[in-house]
Design an enzyme around this catalytic site. Structure first.
Site, mmCIF file in Angstrom:
data_model
loop_
_atom_site.group_PDB
_atom_site.id
_atom_site.type_symbol
_atom_site.label_atom_id
_atom_site.label_comp_id
_atom_site.label_asym_id
_atom_site.label_seq_id
_atom_site.Cartn_x
_atom_site.Cartn_y
_atom_site.Cartn_z
ATOM 1 C CB SER A 65 -4.904 -6.633 2.859
ATOM 2 O OG SER A 65 -4.217 -7.071 3.986
ATOM 3 C CE LYS A 68 -4.851 -3.753 6.054
ATOM 4 N NZ LYS A 68 -4.563 -4.956 5.425
ATOM 5 C CB SER A 125 -1.446 -3.758 3.125
ATOM 6 O OG SER A 125 -2.601 -4.524 3.248
ATOM 7 C CE LYS A 241 -4.608 -2.547 0.849
ATOM 8 N NZ LYS A 241 -3.847 -3.756 0.728
#
Length: 416
Positions: A65, A68, A125, A241
């Protein structure tokens, strides 16, 4: 870019010194790089381009993820170009709505603003939020992936290939620690991305199909760790993140500020239990290894005129002593000197010190001076205005050095 460069036995500490100079201390105060669980990792200084720590930095791995972050970077680029607005409304497609967890549980036909999708993608997320962003920019996932790859290449990423907007595991979707650091650096130049990443809890308002709901960050630096109540403040985190496939397959990216510099950390192929502690170790190591600091840029007292004749004749000595400087300069010339600006210092490898400064046009060259605490001695005369850095070949470990750099411009005299 010093790809693959890391520092082991020799470390360094740089502190501000007197105005217009740089102080560099080489030392061996720590010898060991951190031992990380992650299969690949990097600590990268954006301003200097240094790899402060590197482990398998060019190994292709699943990003999950943290993909992203790239998605949101591309979206912000399109916002800059005026092709999309943060307040544009995106209609959620069937493809976006059916994405697997983690998700916001967006509904087919739901109308939601781009800015809320970014919050949903970076904080919670949400795979559906990222997919909807990709379609908003590219029209469909395949087209958006092509845009992502083109933008990644433009950033200097050489071992990255994206297939989707959210990082759901699929063949052909990969990046490296090095490339991801470049992506994080580019993305965090956008204040809105920093703002989103620095938010712990955010309320997304109701829309045509859903009531208002909250999204909470998955970034572990926003949650208490042992005695550290707010790690994101302690470590001066500006963005980050997570990426998770399962407990044994996890990633984490963070950007933090220290000593006027931004360091980007990436861990790939880590575990969900260890990615936070691995990143803490990277931050600590990066802080110790940070190799440069911008200093005060001027020192008027060190600027002025140097008389060019060093072995003066008896006549020159009389002229120098009896008459004003202007008379001396008429006969023997002079050299105008000025302190350079933007002087920085760094230990590049081993104990060798590199200094750099802003180039100055219209001068004949530079003079580099060094001191170990006493008077300065000229160690290098650079006969080019285009050269704005110098590596000291004689610096040694466990020493403190002061460096000063001046420009020089010749003025000819009647006899010189």
């Amino acid at each position: 870019m010093c790809a693959g460069q890391s520092f082991g036995a020799t470390t360094y500490n740089i502190k501000p010194a007197q105005t217009g100079t740089v102080k560099v201390t080489t030392s061996t105060t720590y010898a060991n790089k951190p031992s990380l669980t992650a299969d690949a990792a990097i600590a990268y200084c954006g301003e200097t381009g240094q790899v402060l720590y590197g482990k398998n930095i060019n190994k292709k791995m699943d990003p999950y993820s943290i993909t992203k972050m790239m998605t949101c970077y591309v979206v912000m680029k399109y916002v800059d170009k005026g092709k999309i607005s943060l307040d544009d409304t995106v209609t959620v497609s069937k493809y976006a709505a059916k994405q697997m967890e983690s998700k916001l549980y967006l509904l087919v036909g739901e109308k939601i603003k781009v800015r809320y999708l970014i919050y949903g993608a970076l904080l919670h997320s949400g795979n559906d939020a990222a997919a909807a962003l990709g379609e908003a920019v590219g029209g469909d996932t395949k087209s958006f992936a092509k845009i992502m790859n083109k933008e990644a290449a433009a950033l200097g990423c050489t071992n990255t290939h994206f297939v989707n907007a959210n990082g759901v595991k699929v063949s052909g979707h990969y990046t490296t620690a090095h490339d991801m650091a470049l992506i994080l650096q580019a993305a965090t130049k956008y204040e809105f991305i920093q703002k989103v990443c620095q938010t712990k809890l955010y309320k997304i308002p109701e829309d045509n199909l859903s009531d208002a709901f909250y999204v909470r960050t998955t970034n572990p630096f926003f949650y208490k760790d042992k005695k550290i109540k707010k790690p994101y403040l302690t470590y001066n985190i500006i963005a980050g993140k997570t990426g998770t496939w399962d407990s044994g397959s996890a990633t984490l990216i963070e950007a933090f500020r220290f000593n006027g510099r931004t360091i980007y950390t990436v861990v790939l192929g880590d575990t969900s239990a260890k990615r936070y502690s691995d990143t803490v170790d990277l931050i600590a190591y990066g802080r110790r290894a940070l190799s440069s600091i911008a200093l005060t840029e001027s020192n008027d007292s060190a600027s002025g005129i140097e008389k060019e004749a060093t072995n003066q004749s008896w006549f020159a000595k009389v002229i120098d002593k009896v008459f004003p400087d202007s008379v001396y300069e008429f006969f023997y010339g002079s050299t105008k000197i000025e302190m350079v600006k933007g002087l920085t210092g760094e230990v590049t490898s081993g104990s060798k010190v590199n200094i750099s400064w802003r180039p100055v046009s219209g001068v004949d060259g530079y003079k580099v001076y060094r001191s170990t605490g006493g008077s300065y001695k000229l160690i290098k005369k650079i006969k080019s205005a285009d050269t704005s850095s110098y590596t000291d070949p004689n610096s040694q470990s466990d020493h403190t050095y002061y460096y000063m750099v001046k420009t020089y411009s010749f003025k000819d005299g009647l006899f010189n």
